[in-house]
Design a protein around this motif. Structure first.
Motif, mmCIF file in Angstrom:
data_model
loop_
_atom_site.group_PDB
_atom_site.id
_atom_site.type_symbol
_atom_site.label_atom_id
_atom_site.label_comp_id
_atom_site.label_asym_id
_atom_site.label_seq_id
_atom_site.Cartn_x
_atom_site.Cartn_y
_atom_site.Cartn_z
ATOM 1 N N GLY A 174 31.492 -39.887 7.895
ATOM 2 C CA GLY A 174 30.106 -39.453 7.759
ATOM 3 C C GLY A 174 29.945 -37.944 7.615
ATOM 4 O O GLY A 174 28.823 -37.450 7.504
ATOM 5 N N ARG A 175 31.064 -37.194 7.585
ATOM 6 C CA ARG A 175 30.962 -35.745 7.361
ATOM 7 C C ARG A 175 30.306 -35.467 6.018
ATOM 8 O O ARG A 175 30.518 -36.197 5.052
ATOM 9 N N ASP A 176 29.567 -34.363 5.947
ATOM 10 C CA ASP A 176 28.833 -33.995 4.725
ATOM 11 C C ASP A 176 29.806 -33.546 3.633
ATOM 12 O O ASP A 176 30.608 -32.624 3.826
ATOM 13 N N GLU A 177 29.700 -34.218 2.483
ATOM 14 C CA GLU A 177 30.649 -33.950 1.395
ATOM 15 C C GLU A 177 30.501 -32.532 0.849
ATOM 16 O O GLU A 177 31.486 -31.817 0.632
ATOM 17 N N GLU A 178 29.261 -32.129 0.649
ATOM 18 C CA GLU A 178 29.001 -30.850 -0.025
ATOM 19 C C GLU A 178 29.575 -29.678 0.767
ATOM 20 O O GLU A 178 30.226 -28.792 0.208
ATOM 21 N N THR A 179 29.328 -29.687 2.097
ATOM 22 C CA THR A 179 29.720 -28.521 2.894
ATOM 23 C C THR A 179 31.083 -28.662 3.558
ATOM 24 O O THR A 179 31.679 -27.660 3.946
ATOM 25 N N LEU A 180 31.589 -29.887 3.701
ATOM 26 C CA LEU A 180 32.811 -30.048 4.501
ATOM 27 C C LEU A 180 33.988 -30.687 3.762
ATOM 28 O O LEU A 180 35.050 -30.891 4.365
ATOM 29 N N TYR A 181 33.815 -30.968 2.453
ATOM 30 C CA TYR A 181 34.907 -31.661 1.768
ATOM 31 C C TYR A 181 36.200 -30.848 1.802
ATOM 32 O O TYR A 181 37.258 -31.339 2.221
#
Lengths: 260, 260
Positions: A174-181
Motif C-alpha cells: 500500500g506504499r504510495d507509488e509516486e513518492t516511494l517507488y
C-alpha cells in the motif's frame, strides 16, 4: 551444552508454573472492565489483547493500549516475535512450498506484502512507542523514503526459497507509488531482495482505498494475466482477505499497528 | 488491597523480564527444525505454535504437539483462556452489539457455534491429553450424548445479552442431528441457554461435508429467509469462513483441536 539446555528447560518450566499460579490467583477476582473493574495485571491482559488483535477480533484499532507498551516492546525485541515468524515460515510455509505441483509454464505465483513482512519497521516504531502513539503518515513516509529498513530475516530466506523454487514473486504494498517507488526498490535491493517479478505499489488511482479493495484489484489483474497465486503472506488481515486471496494465506504477527 | 495489587504487578513484570531474557539468550542459537536442530525450550515454542494455530497459519493439524501438553493444559486451566474469552466478549462483542442498528422486524440475527463456544469440552479433553491424542469420534459422541457439558461462562452472558437485545440467535453445530439432537437440546437447557431461535445440527444430507461447506449452506438458507447476520462467533475458522459469514466474525481461542 546439554547441561545448559537442561537448566534452561527447568528455568522455563519454573517461570511457566509461576505465571500460571499468578494467573490462577488473579482470575478468580476478574471483573470485566464494562462492570467498572480495572485491569491491573497488565501481562495477562496484554496477552489477551495481542491474541485478539492477531485473530482479527479487534479491528480498526488506532493505537496499542498504553498499558501494553512494555509487553509489545518485549515481544518485538526479546525473541518471541522472531520465534513466531520462524515457526510459521520454516515449519509451515517451507513444507507447503515443497508440496506445490509446479507447472514450469512461468505462471506459478506468490504474493508478499512489504512493510513488516519483507522489510522491518521496528526501528521506526521504537521511536513511536511500539504503536502506542497514533499513526503518523508524514513521519512514516519520511522513514520509508530513506530506504533504510532492514530485512525481516526469515522472510528474506522465504523470498530466496520462492525465487529458487521458480515461483514468480509479486511484492504488493500500500506504499504510495509516486513518492516511494524508487526508495522502496532501492531498499529491497540493498537488503538483497533480488529476483522478484514485479513491485506493485499504490498508484494515484488507488489512493484512499482500503487494503482489501486495493490488493484484491491487483491480485485480480494477476489472475487475469494467467498467474496462479499459490501463496500470499502479510502481517495484516487486509493483505489476506477479499478476492483472489491465493490458495494459502499466512498471517505474520504484528501487534504494533492495524491497516484497514 | 492496593498493596497486594502492587506486589502482583511487580511480580508479573519480573516474570516477564525473565521470560524475555531467557528468550533473548535462546534466540541467538535458534535453528529451525528443518535444518536438523531441536527445540528444547518448549514454552516459547508452544507460544509460537498456539499463535500460528489461532491465526489459521497451521491448518489440518490432528494433534497438539506432544511437547505442548503442559502449555495447553496451563493455558486452558490456569486463567489465560478465560481472560482471552472475556476480553473478546465483554470488551469487543458487547460494544459491537450495542452499535447494531436494530430494525425490530424480527430478522436481526446472530450465529453461535456450540462446542467450545457455548458448551465447554475441557472436562473431556482433560482425559484426552488436551488434544495431544488424536480425535476419537466415538469417544466424543459418547461424551456429548450425556448432555453434561458445562456452559462457557462468558458465552452464556453473551447469549443472554443477544436474546435480551432482541437478536434472533441461531446455534449452528457440526454435531450429528440424528444421534445428538436431543442430548444437545437438553444440555443447552440444563446450562440455561434458553430463548434461542433455532438449533441447527448436521443432518444426514450434510454428513461428510467440511464445516465451511455445511455452515455456509445453513447461513445461506437463513439469509434467503430474510435474516441479517450481524455476528458469528466460533472457536474454529471453519465456523467463520465461506459464504454469508456475517457482518462481523469473532474467533474464540481453542488450542485443543482443529475442525476442517
Amino acid at each position: 551444552m546439554k547441561v545448559i539446555r537442561g537448566v534452561v528447560v527447568i528455568f522455563m518450566v519454573a517461570v511457566l508454573a509461576e505465571v500460571g499460579e499468578a494467573a490462577r490467583s488473579l482470575s478468580s477476582n476478574w471483573k470485566p472492565r464494562l462492570e467498572g473493574g480495572n485491569y491491573d495485571y497488565s501481562y495477562s491482559y496484554c496477552l489477551s489483547w495481542r491474541l485478539a488483535a492477531e485473530t482479527n477480533d479487534i479491528r480498526g484499532w488506532r493505537t496499542v493500549p498504553s498499558e501494553c507498551l512494555r509487553h509489545v516492546q518485549s515481544y518485538m525485541l526479546l525473541g518471541q516475535y522472531n520465534l513466531d515468524l520462524n515457526l510459521i515460515i520454516f515449519e509451515h510455509i517451507f513444507p507447503y512450498i515443497n508440496s506445490i505441483p509446479l507447472s514450469n509454464d512461468g505462471y506459478d505465483a506468490w504474493i508478499l506484502d512489504i512493510d513488516d513482512t519483507c522489510l522491518s519497521n521496528i526501528v521506526y516504531y521504537k521511536l513511536r512507542q511500539f504503536g502506542c502513539e497514533p499513526y503518523d503518515p508524514q513521519g512514516f513516509k519520511m522513514w520509508a523514503s530513506r530506504g533504510g529498513c532492514p530485512a525481516v530475516p526469515a522472510t528474506l530466506r522465504l523470498f530466496n526459497k520462492l525465487v529458487e523454487t521458480g515461483l514468480k514473486v509479486f511484492l504488493v504494498s500500500g506504499r504510495d507509488e509516486e513518492t516511494l517507488y524508487q526508495a522502496t526498490a532501492d531498499n529491497l535491493h540493498n537488503q538483497e531482495f533480488i529476483g522478484y517479478e514485479r513491485l506493485i505499489l499504490r498508484s494515484a488511482a488507488n489512493r484512499g482505498q482500503g487494503g482489501v479493495v486495493f490488493k484484491s484489484e491487483k491480485r485480480k489483474q494477476l489472475v487475469e494475466e494467467g498467474y496462479r497465486i499459490w501463496g500470499n503472506v502479510g502481517d495484516q488481515w487486509s493483505d489476506l482477505q477479499g478476492d483472489f486471496t491465493g490458495n494459502r494465506t499466512f498471517k505474520l504477527p504484528n501487534p504494533m499497528y492495524f491497516v484497514p
